[in-house]
Design an enzyme around this catalytic site. Sequence first.
Site: not given
Length: 192
Positions: A23, A62, A132
């Site tokens: 699958r 960041h 995230y």
Amino acid sequence: MRIEETGIPGAFAVTPHLLPDERGSFHEGLRADKLEQAIGAPFVPRQISYSVSRRNTLRGIHTVAVPPGQAKYVTCVHGALRDIIVDLRVGSPAFGRHHVCTLDARSGRSLYIPDGVGHGFLALADDTRICYVMSTVYAPGTQIDIDPFDPELALPWEPDGEPLMSKKDTEAPGLAATLAAGALPTWQKVGA
């Protein structure tokens, strides 16, 4: 699930055990108990965010000021990306060093990024989607952005031509200017 520390203290690469069958496949994307055992602290998700990027999009570097700080568990759920983390914790034995890896949907590999470590990525395919899982919610005014092309960091982005970037990222200051401004977290504040 294999959890291995990167060259950045407290940052871990997480590789799931894939269970394929006719699958498709199944895997555990996050096991808080195993992650917490590796990092030696609780990881309680407070926000989940997604980004979708075109090929050659560069986002980052960041991080979030401490406090409030923000640990992240980053997974590519579609496509592929070159992920780079940078230790921005003043006083860390790895300050200014980086770790590079490829995250893609096929492998299910993730990165745990602790408070004070910067993060960015280059999308290697169209429709690259990142999830995230974060330890704190978005707090306006706490973001710290570093120039991803700062020559002092010399990060190996290797874009295919001019990367697609936000104005915020193209105008971000370099590491030295951010350090001089006193904006970076200290190794001690993040509990290391």
